[in-house]
Write a protein that holds these residues in place. Structure first.
Motif, PDB file in Angstrom:
ATOM      1  N   ASP A 231       0.866  -1.195   0.000  1.00  0.00           N
ATOM      2  CA  ASP A 231       0.000   0.000   0.000  1.00  0.00           C
ATOM      3  C   ASP A 231       0.903   1.246   0.000  1.00  0.00           C
ATOM      4  OD1 ASP A 231      -1.570   2.190   0.635  1.00  0.00           O
ATOM      5  OD2 ASP A 231      -2.817   1.090   2.089  1.00  0.00           O
ATOM      6  N   GLU A 232       1.127   1.829  -1.175  1.00  0.00           N
ATOM      7  CA  GLU A 232       2.101   2.922  -1.294  1.00  0.00           C
ATOM      8  C   GLU A 232       1.743   4.131  -0.436  1.00  0.00           C
ATOM      9  OE1 GLU A 232       3.044   3.972  -5.325  1.00  0.00           O
ATOM     10  OE2 GLU A 232       3.438   1.880  -5.885  1.00  0.00           O
ATOM     11  N   ASP A 233       0.461   4.415  -0.325  1.00  0.00           N
ATOM     12  CA  ASP A 233       0.052   5.558   0.503  1.00  0.00           C
ATOM     13  C   ASP A 233       0.388   5.313   1.971  1.00  0.00           C
ATOM     14  OD1 ASP A 233      -0.874   6.859  -1.727  1.00  0.00           O
ATOM     15  OD2 ASP A 233      -2.955   6.202  -1.471  1.00  0.00           O
ATOM     16  N   ALA A 234       0.155   4.091   2.420  1.00  0.00           N
ATOM     17  CA  ALA A 234       0.445   3.771   3.824  1.00  0.00           C
ATOM     18  C   ALA A 234       1.945   3.835   4.078  1.00  0.00           C
ATOM     19  CB  ALA A 234      -0.101   2.385   4.160  1.00  0.00           C
ATOM     20  N   VAL A 235       2.736   3.349   3.130  1.00  0.00           N
ATOM     21  CA  VAL A 235       4.198   3.413   3.283  1.00  0.00           C
ATOM     22  C   VAL A 235       4.636   4.876   3.335  1.00  0.00           C
ATOM     23  CG1 VAL A 235       6.398   2.895   2.153  1.00  0.00           C
ATOM     24  CG2 VAL A 235       4.582   1.163   2.213  1.00  0.00           C
ATOM     25  N   GLU A 236       4.098   5.700   2.446  1.00  0.00           N
ATOM     26  CA  GLU A 236       4.420   7.129   2.414  1.00  0.00           C
ATOM     27  C   GLU A 236       4.075   7.812   3.742  1.00  0.00           C
ATOM     28  OE1 GLU A 236       5.863   9.043   0.153  1.00  0.00           O
ATOM     29  OE2 GLU A 236       5.466  10.924   1.205  1.00  0.00           O
ATOM     30  N   ALA A 237       2.946   7.400   4.312  1.00  0.00           N
ATOM     31  CA  ALA A 237       2.513   8.012   5.576  1.00  0.00           C
ATOM     32  C   ALA A 237       3.455   7.675   6.731  1.00  0.00           C
ATOM     33  CB  ALA A 237       1.086   7.556   5.906  1.00  0.00           C
ATOM     34  N   HIS A 238       4.242   6.613   6.577  1.00  0.00           N
ATOM     35  CA  HIS A 238       5.189   6.210   7.627  1.00  0.00           C
ATOM     36  C   HIS A 238       6.629   6.630   7.303  1.00  0.00           C
ATOM     37  CE1 HIS A 238       1.795   3.677   8.732  1.00  0.00           C
ATOM     38  NE2 HIS A 238       2.375   3.452   9.898  1.00  0.00           N
ATOM     39  N   ALA A 239       6.805   7.481   6.290  1.00  0.00           N
ATOM     40  CA  ALA A 239       8.159   7.852   5.868  1.00  0.00           C
ATOM     41  C   ALA A 239       8.957   8.442   7.034  1.00  0.00           C
ATOM     42  CB  ALA A 239       8.087   8.862   4.722  1.00  0.00           C
ATOM     43  N   SER A 240      10.218   8.050   7.133  1.00  0.00           N
ATOM     44  CA  SER A 240      11.163   8.598   8.123  1.00  0.00           C
ATOM     45  C   SER A 240      10.592   8.616   9.539  1.00  0.00           C
ATOM     46  CB  SER A 240      11.576  10.026   7.723  1.00  0.00           C
ATOM     47  OG  SER A 240      12.222  10.008   6.459  1.00  0.00           O
ATOM     48  N   SER A 241       9.967   7.505   9.949  1.00  0.00           N
ATOM     49  CA  SER A 241       9.333   7.469  11.275  1.00  0.00           C
ATOM     50  C   SER A 241       9.840   6.330  12.154  1.00  0.00           C
ATOM     51  CB  SER A 241       7.815   7.337  11.116  1.00  0.00           C
ATOM     52  OG  SER A 241       7.490   6.074  10.547  1.00  0.00           O
ATOM     53  N   ILE A 242      10.705   5.478  11.615  1.00  0.00           N
ATOM     54  CA  ILE A 242      11.089   4.250  12.332  1.00  0.00           C
ATOM     55  C   ILE A 242      12.599   4.268  12.594  1.00  0.00           C
ATOM     56  CG2 ILE A 242      11.280   1.725  12.040  1.00  0.00           C
ATOM     57  CD1 ILE A 242       8.576   1.909  10.506  1.00  0.00           C
ATOM     58  N   MET A 255      14.810  -3.099  -1.314  1.00  0.00           N
ATOM     59  CA  MET A 255      14.958  -2.451  -0.003  1.00  0.00           C
ATOM     60  C   MET A 255      14.437  -1.022   0.032  1.00  0.00           C
ATOM     61  SD  MET A 255      18.592  -3.568   1.624  1.00  0.00           S
ATOM     62  CE  MET A 255      18.914  -5.284   2.037  1.00  0.00           C
ATOM     63  N   LYS A 256      14.218  -0.420  -1.141  1.00  0.00           N
ATOM     64  CA  LYS A 256      13.945   1.021  -1.141  1.00  0.00           C
ATOM     65  C   LYS A 256      12.739   1.414  -0.293  1.00  0.00           C
ATOM     66  CE  LYS A 256      14.038   1.283  -5.686  1.00  0.00           C
ATOM     67  NZ  LYS A 256      14.576  -0.066  -6.020  1.00  0.00           N
ATOM     68  N   PRO A 257      11.579   0.741  -0.437  1.00  0.00           N
ATOM     69  CA  PRO A 257      10.452   1.167   0.408  1.00  0.00           C
ATOM     70  C   PRO A 257      10.724   0.957   1.897  1.00  0.00           C
ATOM     71  CG  PRO A 257       9.858  -0.753  -0.939  1.00  0.00           C
ATOM     72  CD  PRO A 257      11.181  -0.281  -1.428  1.00  0.00           C
ATOM     73  N   TYR A 258      11.525  -0.055   2.235  1.00  0.00           N
ATOM     74  CA  TYR A 258      11.848  -0.306   3.643  1.00  0.00           C
ATOM     75  C   TYR A 258      12.776   0.784   4.168  1.00  0.00           C
ATOM     76  CZ  TYR A 258       9.654  -4.786   2.764  1.00  0.00           C
ATOM     77  OH  TYR A 258       8.742  -5.749   2.431  1.00  0.00           O
ATOM     78  N   LEU A 259      13.752   1.192   3.346  1.00  0.00           N
ATOM     79  CA  LEU A 259      14.656   2.268   3.770  1.00  0.00           C
ATOM     80  C   LEU A 259      13.915   3.583   3.948  1.00  0.00           C
ATOM     81  CD1 LEU A 259      17.688   1.409   1.461  1.00  0.00           C
ATOM     82  CD2 LEU A 259      17.699   1.342   3.974  1.00  0.00           C
ATOM     83  N   SER A 260      12.875   3.791   3.135  1.00  0.00           N
ATOM     84  CA  SER A 260      12.158   5.076   3.205  1.00  0.00           C
ATOM     85  C   SER A 260      11.474   5.278   4.549  1.00  0.00           C
ATOM     86  CB  SER A 260      11.115   5.158   2.081  1.00  0.00           C
ATOM     87  OG  SER A 260       9.960   4.377   2.394  1.00  0.00           O
TER      88      SER A 260
END
Ligand code: ZN
Length: 366
Positions: A231-242, A255-260
């Motif tokens: 879910d790209e929107d959900a991934v975007e909403a969690h950007a730089s939060s972990i 790895m790119k979406p995980y790194l984001s």
């Protein structure tokens, strides 16, 4: 010498079958263990089918198993830590890389590396080491773990590889209060990692999955949130939060979406994947601007293996297991490859007795 029985294969194309062989005599520092259960690890499948290559190319014959739980049957004259009847385990390592390493704290990272429980080279005989799909094992007491009474032996077995493999990076990177942690891949390793991260006191544990149907089961293990990585929107909403992404995905992945998801000074650590990823697209602009660490971690030390057993007992953490007779191990291999299973297959080693009569001799090491 008493004849031993175990499930092994002489080559990569042959299913595992029963063979007779002899464990070494119990030396002064050795413990002989009656194996009650042995977990079935993904590495067992890779090794039996010679899918690793390189330094991990399979030595033949291959008798897998490094999640060994049982009771002490005999101890050598100089053994001080164990007595007959103790509940014990053996994980991924059975000896130091050489004698100069006695007393080192991270056996798995030495040079030469520590001897693997199977697919290693026995320092005395030069023969290939033989693992836990067998009735007994003889191991130097330093490499024997104590299994707390609170953990049933069949549930302790997966902690000896899957458990410590996820525990070691959580400990090394000091994950606990103040950490937002994500666990990627929710199979045998991931389902333990979620529980361990939560019990270590992480502020928030997020399960990352591409199979959202696992959401309820993962929440039941203690995950605060399940993030669908498709879910790209959900991934975007969690950007730089972990702060810390622990990946248990066993094969190369993007790895790119995980790194984001990772914030400044955070890290992505992979376990259980031992191959090149040929990753073209890691954006080192993003990685550098956020000083993100990309790292790998290999199993865990003997001290860490004891730590995770004690921690699991204290916090009521258990692997989900499905106990099978050894005669079903080839089917279990196929199911592990075909399906993304969340539980751990664990062999009931008492079922080896049915194959004891008439088993062929294990071929000599080559
Ligand atoms: Zn393993």
């Amino acid at each position: 010498m008493s004849r031993n029985i175990g499930y092994a294969t002489p080559d990569k194309n042959t299913p595992l079958a029963p063979f007779a062989f002899d464990r070494r005599e119990v030396g002064p520092e050795d413990v002989r263990i009656d194996i009650a259960y042995c977990g079935v690890c993904h590495s067992d499948v890779h090794q039996a089918r010679d899918e690793f290559g390189g330094a991990l190319a399979t030595l033949w014959p291959c008798l897998p198993g490094h999640e060994i739980a049982g009771t002490v049957a005999e101890v050598g004259s100089e053994v001080t830590r164990y007595a007959v009847g103790d509940r014990v385990g053996v994980g991924c390592l059975v000896y130091w890389g050489d004698e100069s390493q006695r007393g080192v704290s991270e056996e798995q990272y030495q040079n030469p590396p520590a001897i693997f429980t199977y697919n290693g080279q026995d320092p005395d005989t030069g023969d290939v080491t033989l693992g836990g799909y067998s009735d007994e094992i003889v191991v130097n007491e330093h490499f024997v773990l104590r299994i707390p009474d609170a953990i049933p032996l069949e549930q302790a077995a997966p902690l000896l590889c899957a458990g410590v493999t996820t525990w070691s990076p959580l400990a090394h990177w000091n994950i606990g209060p103040g950490s937002v942690v994500a666990v990627a891949g929710l199979g045998g390793l991931g389902h333990l990692a979620v529980q361990l991260a939560k019990a270590r006191g992480a502020d928030r544990v997020i399960a990352l999955t591409t199979s959202p149907d696992k959401a309820d089961a993962v929440r039941a293990l203690g995950a605060d949130e399940v993030l669908d990585m498709t879910d790209e929107d959900a991934v975007e909403a969690h950007a730089s939060s972990i702060d810390f992404v622990l990946s248990t995905i066993p094969t190369p992945f993007d790895m790119k979406p995980y790194l984001s998801l990772i914030r400044h000074d955070g890290a992505l650590v992979t376990v259980g994947m031992l191959e090149p990823i040929h990753e073209e697209g890691i954006d080192f602009g993003f990685v550098s601007m956020n000083r993100i660490t990309i790292a790998g971690s290999l199993i865990g030390s003997i001290a860490e293996t004891q730590e995770v057993l004690d921690f699991a007992a204290e916090h009521g953490i258990a692997a989900e297991v499905k106990v099978i007779p050894v005669q079903q191990v080839n089917e279990a291999f196929d199911e592990m490859v075909a399906n993304d299973i969340r539980f751990r297959f664990v062999i009931d080693n008492s079922t080896l007795d049915a194959d004891r009569d008439g088993a062929a001799d294990l071929p000599a090491s080559q």
